[in-house]
Design an enzyme around this catalytic site. Structure first.
Site, PDB file in Angstrom:
ATOM      1  N   LYS A  61       7.348  11.021   0.160  1.00  0.00           N
ATOM      2  CA  LYS A  61       6.932  10.367   1.412  1.00  0.00           C
ATOM      3  C   LYS A  61       8.138   9.701   2.090  1.00  0.00           C
ATOM      4  O   LYS A  61       8.371   9.863   3.278  1.00  0.00           O
ATOM      5  CB  LYS A  61       5.867   9.304   1.101  1.00  0.00           C
ATOM      6  N   THR A  87       6.338   0.696   1.944  1.00  0.00           N
ATOM      7  CA  THR A  87       7.377   1.468   2.646  1.00  0.00           C
ATOM      8  C   THR A  87       6.662   2.437   3.579  1.00  0.00           C
ATOM      9  O   THR A  87       5.950   3.333   3.112  1.00  0.00           O
ATOM     10  CB  THR A  87       8.243   2.268   1.648  1.00  0.00           C
ATOM     11  N   LYS A 115      15.262   0.373   4.721  1.00  0.00           N
ATOM     12  CA  LYS A 115      14.671   0.780   3.428  1.00  0.00           C
ATOM     13  C   LYS A 115      14.733   2.302   3.241  1.00  0.00           C
ATOM     14  O   LYS A 115      15.053   2.792   2.158  1.00  0.00           O
ATOM     15  CB  LYS A 115      13.228   0.263   3.370  1.00  0.00           C
ATOM     16  N   LEU A 152       0.832  -1.205   0.000  1.00  0.00           N
ATOM     17  CA  LEU A 152       0.000   0.000   0.000  1.00  0.00           C
ATOM     18  C   LEU A 152       0.867   1.256   0.000  1.00  0.00           C
ATOM     19  O   LEU A 152       2.053   1.203   0.332  1.00  0.00           O
ATOM     20  CB  LEU A 152      -0.910  -0.032   1.233  1.00  0.00           C
ATOM     21  N   PRO A 153       0.257   2.408  -0.351  1.00  0.00           N
ATOM     22  CA  PRO A 153       1.076   3.619  -0.480  1.00  0.00           C
ATOM     23  C   PRO A 153       1.800   4.057   0.800  1.00  0.00           C
ATOM     24  O   PRO A 153       3.002   4.321   0.756  1.00  0.00           O
ATOM     25  CB  PRO A 153       0.074   4.687  -0.933  1.00  0.00           C
TER      26      PRO A 153
HETATM   27  P1  NAD Z   1       0.724   2.479  -6.380  1.00  0.00           P
HETATM   28  O1  NAD Z   1       0.102   3.766  -6.002  1.00  0.00           O
HETATM   29  O2  NAD Z   1       0.990   2.164  -7.806  1.00  0.00           O
HETATM   30  O3  NAD Z   1      -0.129   1.261  -5.755  1.00  0.00           O
HETATM   31  C1  NAD Z   1      -0.786   1.310  -4.537  1.00  0.00           C
HETATM   32  C2  NAD Z   1      -2.100   0.583  -4.733  1.00  0.00           C
HETATM   33  O4  NAD Z   1      -2.765   0.485  -3.475  1.00  0.00           O
HETATM   34  C3  NAD Z   1      -3.061   1.318  -5.683  1.00  0.00           C
HETATM   35  O5  NAD Z   1      -3.424   0.438  -6.741  1.00  0.00           O
HETATM   36  C4  NAD Z   1      -4.249   1.691  -4.796  1.00  0.00           C
HETATM   37  O6  NAD Z   1      -5.487   1.642  -5.472  1.00  0.00           O
HETATM   38  C5  NAD Z   1      -4.150   0.610  -3.738  1.00  0.00           C
HETATM   39  N1  NAD Z   1      -4.811   0.944  -2.483  1.00  0.00           N
HETATM   40  C6  NAD Z   1      -4.769   2.081  -1.757  1.00  0.00           C
HETATM   41  N2  NAD Z   1      -5.505   1.966  -0.634  1.00  0.00           N
HETATM   42  C7  NAD Z   1      -6.028   0.713  -0.658  1.00  0.00           C
HETATM   43  C8  NAD Z   1      -6.872  -0.016   0.224  1.00  0.00           C
HETATM   44  N3  NAD Z   1      -7.336   0.522   1.348  1.00  0.00           N
HETATM   45  N4  NAD Z   1      -7.214  -1.267  -0.118  1.00  0.00           N
HETATM   46  C9  NAD Z   1      -6.760  -1.835  -1.263  1.00  0.00           C
HETATM   47  N5  NAD Z   1      -5.943  -1.191  -2.127  1.00  0.00           N
HETATM   48  C10 NAD Z   1      -5.595   0.059  -1.837  1.00  0.00           C
HETATM   49  O7  NAD Z   1       2.080   2.416  -5.524  1.00  0.00           O
HETATM   50  P2  NAD Z   1       3.340   1.466  -5.783  1.00  0.00           P
HETATM   51  O8  NAD Z   1       4.307   2.166  -6.661  1.00  0.00           O
HETATM   52  O9  NAD Z   1       2.861   0.097  -6.115  1.00  0.00           O
HETATM   53  O10 NAD Z   1       3.971   1.476  -4.305  1.00  0.00           O
HETATM   54  C11 NAD Z   1       3.412   0.725  -3.245  1.00  0.00           C
HETATM   55  C12 NAD Z   1       4.399   0.767  -2.074  1.00  0.00           C
HETATM   56  O11 NAD Z   1       5.656   0.244  -2.499  1.00  0.00           O
HETATM   57  C13 NAD Z   1       4.664   2.184  -1.544  1.00  0.00           C
HETATM   58  O12 NAD Z   1       4.777   2.132  -0.152  1.00  0.00           O
HETATM   59  C14 NAD Z   1       5.991   2.545  -2.194  1.00  0.00           C
HETATM   60  O13 NAD Z   1       6.710   3.498  -1.423  1.00  0.00           O
HETATM   61  C15 NAD Z   1       6.683   1.192  -2.254  1.00  0.00           C
HETATM   62  N6  NAD Z   1       7.682   1.025  -3.318  1.00  0.00           N
HETATM   63  C16 NAD Z   1       7.421   1.422  -4.605  1.00  0.00           C
HETATM   64  C17 NAD Z   1       8.408   1.233  -5.582  1.00  0.00           C
HETATM   65  C18 NAD Z   1       8.184   1.634  -7.032  1.00  0.00           C
HETATM   66  O14 NAD Z   1       9.167   1.630  -7.801  1.00  0.00           O
HETATM   67  N7  NAD Z   1       6.970   1.962  -7.439  1.00  0.00           N
HETATM   68  C19 NAD Z   1       9.620   0.635  -5.243  1.00  0.00           C
HETATM   69  C20 NAD Z   1       9.831   0.229  -3.942  1.00  0.00           C
HETATM   70  C21 NAD Z   1       8.858   0.415  -2.973  1.00  0.00           C
END
Ligand code: NAD
Length: 295
Positions: free
Chosen positions: A244, A94, A169, A65-66
């Protein structure tokens, strides 16, 4: 084969869940976005209408999740009470270490195993199944989770007790932001002097400026076919998510009275870039900010 509930099927969670399906696990997913649900269905996963429904029969729960707020809301008392006994919970979002520890304490007190397991490797790593997992939690929970994490990643580290994965992280992501900004600054300077971005990038990659941004995530459009810069900064790691993480690093610095001057500067640059309406695009777009361009 395990029954796995996957909550949060975004840029990272979507391909991670798809890799679990590929490895033969039965994955039931939930996301607020219909597009995300449809993509899981298209690779053979099951979809559900709510997080509570998704975890009904799950032996393992993975959340991606975000932010901490989303994780805290998901793991409510009602939710944790509805789980099967001795469920393994893996939160790969994260988030701040304080939330990670408090959610894990509640889950463990109800007889479950819970680890924080944030990842590194970006969307390309999520798709290829080559992520690095940085785990915080007990040794026993780490050992139980490892075979599941290996379906989505290549390097699985145990950083320490609950919350330690999150601390490691954010240290990594603070460094990533700093070297992405440094790389962007250098490429911007070189191209302003007439150098070709690809040639300059190759020179620096083979010299002492070498770093991950140059190797796999070049911020200049067209230098790397598969980098977000070559698809108008879409589908990568959003500016708002990097902002964030830098905020989490700044908070962690305050907690321990640790100076993080470059981390704080990076936080301000990313916040300014987000405020000009660029929060949803990939973080390597910071080169556009340095170049005086806006969306
Ligand atoms: P994203 O915004 O693409 O995905 C998050 C998903 O969570 C969305 O599809 C959203 O609809 C869903 N969501 C939000 N609230 C929800 C709920 N209550 N129930 C169900 N689904 C819900 O974000 P991301 O890029 O996939 O990143 C996710 C996490 O991974 C973050 O914490 C980010 O910091 C971490 N991260 C991302 C990357 C990257 O390259 N994108 C790399 C490492 C870590």
């Amino acid at each position: 084969m395990k029954k796995i509930a996957f909550i949060g099927l975004g840029n990272m969670g979507g391909p991670m869940a798809a890799n679990l399906v590929k490895k033969g696990h039965q994955v039931v997913g939930f996301d607020l976005s219909e597009t995300a649900l449809n993509s899981l269905a298209s690779v053979g996963g099951k979809i559900s209408n709510s997080a509570l429904e998704a975890v009904k029969e799950a032996e393992v729960i993975i959340s991606m999740l975000p932010s901490g707020k989303h994780v805290d809301e998901l793991y409510s008392e009602e939710f944790i009470n509805s789980l099967q006994p001795n469920t393994l919970i893996i939160d790969s979002s994260t988030i701040d270490a304080v939330t990670a520890r408090s959610v894990a304490n509640i889950a463990v007190s109800k007889g479950h195993k819970m680890i924080d397991a944030p990842v590194s490797g970006g969307t390309a790593g999520a798709q290829a199944g080559t992520l690095t997992f940085i785990v915080g939690g007990s040794q026993e929970s780490f050992e139980v989770a490892k075979p599941i994490l290996e379906c989505m990643g290549q390097n699985i580290f145990h950083a320490g007790d609950s919350g330690a994965g999150q601390v490691a992280k954010i240290c990594n992501n603070m460094l990533l932001a700093i070297h992405m900004i440094g790389t962007s600054e250098a490429i911007n300077l070189g191209t302003r002097h007439g150098l070709d971005a690809a040639v300059l990038s190759e020179i620096m990659q083979k010299s002492s400026g070498r770093n991950w941004s140059l190797e796999v995530y070049n911020p200049y459009p067209g230098v790397m076919e598969n980098a977000p810069a070559s698809r108008e900064y879409s589908g990568g790691f959003a500016v708002d998510l990097m902002t964030k993480d830098l905020g989490l690093a700044a908070e962690a610095g305050l907690e321990t009275k640790t100076s993080t001057p470059l981390g704080n500067t990076a936080l301000n640059l990313y916040r300014m870039w987000s405020e000009t309406g660029n929060g949803k695009i990939d973080f390597s777009s910071i080169i556009q900010f340095l170049n005086g361009k806006s969306k």
